[in-house]
Enzyme design. Structure first.
Site, PDB file in Angstrom:
ATOM      1  N   SER A   1       0.810  -1.215   0.000  1.00 51.52           N
ATOM      2  CA  SER A   1       0.000   0.000   0.000  1.00 51.52           C
ATOM      3  C   SER A   1       0.845   1.268   0.000  1.00 51.52           C
ATOM      4  CB  SER A   1      -0.961  -0.005   1.195  1.00 51.52           C
ATOM      5  OG  SER A   1      -0.266   0.202   2.385  1.00 51.52           O
TER       6      SER A   1
ATOM      7  N   LYS B   1      -6.552   4.774   7.964  1.00 52.44           N
ATOM      8  CA  LYS B   1      -5.420   5.598   7.542  1.00 52.44           C
ATOM      9  C   LYS B   1      -5.808   7.077   7.481  1.00 52.44           C
ATOM     10  CE  LYS B   1      -2.976   1.996   4.962  1.00 52.44           C
ATOM     11  NZ  LYS B   1      -2.809   1.354   3.636  1.00 52.44           N
TER      12      LYS B   1
END
Ligand SMILES: [Ca+2]
Ligand SMILES: [Ca+2]
Ligand SMILES: [Ca+2]
Ligand SMILES: [Ca+2]
Ligand SMILES: [Ca+2]
Ligand SMILES: [Ca+2]
Ligand SMILES: [Ca+2]
Ligand SMILES: [Ca+2]
Ligand SMILES: [Ca+2]
Ligand SMILES: [Ca+2]
Ligand SMILES: [Ca+2]
Ligand SMILES: [Ca+2]
Lengths: 256, 256, 256, 256, 256, 256
Positions: C98, C141
């Site tokens: 990611s 996040k």
């Protein structure tokens, strides 16, 4: 659905023989071995070894094969080639040195350009000097290839090449013995790589003269010539690429 | 949310097929495979293999693919390129050789510049000479890609390319059979890489003439030309950098 | 006491986002990623990978990043640089892809010399062609970076850049949603590396012309120019060192 | 069915001795060791070591052997050769340094071209300066080779070469002692490689003169000459390949 | 009986600080770190890492240190040196990045030739840009070095250099606090490598001018000059060895 | 039956000391260490390390030894040699750094050509600058070598060289103490490699003048000269091989 061929002839392709152990029996089984040779610096690479699908005894046989090439062809030039040998359509680990001569014949066919008779399956290990050495499972291997050929149709030209030292181990099925006696199937027992090459190609292996040169139209002669050509062509190409830009473009537009 | 495409055409991108085993069923599943080719010395690199996300059988297939390239293009020049193949958006280990032909088509598209039809998913292993060999799970793979295409919308140009030797294994769902019969979905069964290339690109694969050259506007012709160009341009660049400083600066201000 | 910055702009520095799993919750957490570029032959090196503090999926992302650079910049010259990427002040294993786009932006900033806006944290994986692909933990996040910015003081220029394909996964806290709606915090959803570069630098990424050249004052233009400069300067230096001794001494006394 | 020879003489072939431990007894057993030398850069390679069929003590002996070659022949030139040593027809791990002198004699035969007497089996380790050092199992080894020779037919020229320091360990079977006393079998006890070489070849090992040169017709003289020839021929070949294309073709058509 | 020095100054030698955990307490402990720099191609080598006596976090710090050198000195020339760093008289595994700045100072002293004050012990990690980052065990480390100096005799010039971000963690023994307040012992809290260099050497670290050059009489100036000299001298030597034989002999008889 | 010598002098040979732990006692034991130096690029190789018969602390000592050589001899030329160090007739793993100075003396004897007194056994570790550092088991080692010399016959010139810092650990048997007092046995306690070299060779170690050159007839002077000679001769040879064929043949017929 294996692509094993038992008729005709091919460059860089040969039938090896493996033995599969079942609970009560063990069966011989043909396996197609192929090789490619091209310009490069990678040396002789067995693909199964690279991916860790071989055991140490197989790898020892492979290094002996490679040392044989060095002794035979690299007295006056280094071995500069890329060669790859593969056991096609096999998915299990390969162990033992009983196919080391088989791999060597396959490679020498790719190098020399002489095709190998596909009706012959080969078993036998080879030493650093090109002597053929005995292996195990000789009866299962012969019977296994006989069954396979019989299923595909016996031609009379088919058979198995074995080390001479294995002759004393032969205890074949009656059916196979009869086929051999009647000329429908063959067993070749050999002592050296050169004998094997001549049976597989129908061409002389090639004895070096006093200065160490092999006859041009022999397996070793053409194999050595190919090695020299690969080395020379690589050197020529390197030099051509060092010429100036315009030249480079011109040669490039004509060479594909 | 996969980026798999089932329409149009792309350079260096192809649909492979994986099989996912569940408790009672196994499902075929498309996976996007991509490749890049550029100047360098790294050779053909499969990214998953580099990070140890592949098993030995996959790696064997990859080395066979690479040997095929050597035989095909490196008879008169070494293979000097950097090529990378990746299975995009996959996070599990990849094993088996059933995508080795798929990876090869993807790479040959990047090399030749010819785009591949994205409606075609490919399965099949390849040997050192470019023969296509049978694989497992052929029904699940065909049905899986059919479901995916149906979900995205059938175009009539979509389908799966399989090894000819797998035809005898076909036992497809009624719905898939009907779609194939009515021309809404296709199954191509092939024997060689060259057949596959022509179906995927619509361009001749390219048969070498007596001197070993491929026709210019063929897949192999352009792939070989690209390999030669990369080698020649690298040589030209190396020479240009050896010229004197002033020249260097001038060429540098015009080349970005 | 992390050195993460959330204001201003920096060359070769960017905020990535990691997710820390606790017993009942998981929290997003900013991490500072830095890169250096210099003359050498080591290629793109991720420091954590070198010391085996990364998992295979991360490494796959890194190789894809590197292949992207090859496709983008190495069509007419090899990639000759030394670049190092590090996750500063992290001590645990890093896994997942990611951050692969984040690492790529950081590196392209070092190469191009364009600074990156430090108020933006980035998540998203990248494929071999520069497409942004979805990742996991997108809500944690975003919320994690929001909390961190709020603690440091919201500027209205801060926010998180995510893959467009992750938009359907968004389920953010009321507080974050309000901040976004009122312009105190931002979410950028993108599809390509080029979109991301323009948001992070405020400069065009750079579209190649027909001959493949990028505009001089674009991210790709300057990155490519830097790569060319490193290659050319290394060549010039090598030549200067081959000149005679007296010349060498003279140039040496003026160059520190 | 081992290919061990106990009569005549051969280049690059020698009999080593292994000890096989059974439940109550241990038996000495001959093993054929071979070596090839050719042009290349691979150095001295023991094939078993390459495939991990040797233990660390064996490998230590091999490196000491290689250091001996360096001290002996590489004071005024680097060692540039490819040499391979193999234990033919062995399939188990090899451990211990008791064959390190044996391997060295075999290699020096390949290098010098002087054949080795096949009736002599050799055991003993060697230090970095060419001193022979004691080993274990000396009685089993002597008795084992005696039995093997008796089976093949005693010639009076057969026997075992052992380290002088092992003389105090001798406790041989009555039959062997009698054969030695009556001249039907021999035991040579030596202190240095040079003593061993002279017994095995019947040729002086070769003492260097003040300038460090060995006599031409000595083992070391010819071994050194071969090393120099391999180096010189490789250099000549490299230069010939740098000449222009026409020349290259001509020489190529005459050299196989 | 450690060779740690706490007075005077030395080139290529510095005091690091380790923490030893006992059952109920943990103690700080000085360790002597040394470095050598010489002509070669091996780059920066930490000896403990080579023999696998370090953990991954230490190695990460080492690679960051090396990347810092690249950014700082290798913009216009490659890093061509052999440098070795060792923790003298340590026998346990070294882990953690708290000595990465210490190792860097030691190396920069060897490179620049400026000696380091041996009365100062250093702890702190460094990022890729030369920023000092906080570490653990700051109190134990300070107290440990204080005890060691007290035993050897306090000079007033001794003390510990720590990261500024660790100031908030300080909870020192009364005795140490008094010594600091009375000027018998010192604590330096710093933010960058350059600050640290100036404290340790008493010489400016060196700020680059617009063209990137460092002042001649600065740490970075001399370090860069040494790197350039090593590269230039290696090039000169290589050229001198390519001259003819007679010249070679003459220069050789004068250069030891 | 060890080949350890306790009288006379030898180039490239020295006595080290190991400690063997039994149930209730531990005994010191002499071990013969040898080294060879020749033309090549392999650097300093410890044979035991190559075959993984050493532990990390030993290897750390070896790298420190190698760094010492770099600092000492490679300021103005790279280290280009092949050197091999072996512990002769040892079959167990070697661990600890207590022989690192011993290995260094042995190597410097091979390099300089000065023989080492065989009556002296040596223990002590060395740091990167050539300082001798204390080791363990000093009493067992001294007593062990004393017993060995007594068995072979005390000459009055025999003894053990130990690190000065180990003097405070001495608690020797009455018999050894008497022998030392009566001059029948010696203990040398030293602080630097240079002190040790002078005791072992009877020749000055060699202090560099202002320009860094060592006196010609000193250990360092001759060692450096040998390193330079190896480098120069290799360069000369390389050039000679590039000359034309006829020249090559002529020189070849005179050089064995
Ligand atoms: Ca061109
Ligand atoms: Ca062309
Ligand atoms: Ca320029
Ligand atoms: Ca430019
Ligand atoms: Ca200079
Ligand atoms: Ca300068
Ligand atoms: Ca030719
Ligand atoms: Ca020819
Ligand atoms: Ca000279
Ligand atoms: Ca000299
Ligand atoms: Ca010659
Ligand atoms: Ca000669």
């Amino acid at each position: 659905i294996l692509r094993v061929e038992v008729d005709g002839e091919r460059v860089g392709q040969i039938n090896g023989l493996t033995v599969i152990d079942m609970r009560e029996h063990s069966f011989g089984h043909p396996v197609r071995i192929t090789s490619n040779v091209y310009m490069g610096q990678e040396g002789v690479v067995n693909i199964e070894r690279e991916v860790k699908l071989t055991g140490p005894i197989h790898n020892k046989g492979l290094l002996i094969l490679s040392s044989y090439l060095g002794k035979k062809y690299a007295q006056d030039m280094p071995l500069t080639l890329s060669a790859r040998i593969a056991f096609e359509q096999t998915y299990e680990e390969i162990e033992g040195d009983s196919a080391s001569s088989t791999e060597l014949y396959c490679l020498l066919s790719s190098l020399s350009g002489y095709p190998l008779k596909q009706g012959i399956a080969v078993t036998g290990s080879v030493d650093q000097f090109g002597n053929i050495q005995p292996i195990g499972g000789v009866n299962e291997k012969i019977e296994g290839f006989f069954r396979y050929c019989k299923f595909r149709g016996l031609t009379g030209k088919q058979g198995v090449m074995i080390p001479k030292q294995n002759l004393i181990h032969l205890m074949l099925d009656h059916e196979v013995l009869e086929a051999v006696e009647s000329g429908k199937f063959n067993i070749w027992a050999i002592e050296t790589v050169d004998e094997g090459l001549e049976i597989l190609t129908g061409v002389p292996a090639g004895t070096p003269d006093e200065s160490g040169k092999y006859p041009e139209d022999s397996v070793h002669g053409r194999a050595k010539a190919k090695l020299r050509l690969l080395m020379e062509e690589a050197a020529k190409l390197k030099k051509a690429l060092q010429k100036d830009e315009k030249d480079g473009k011109e040669s490039s537009s004509n060479d594909n």
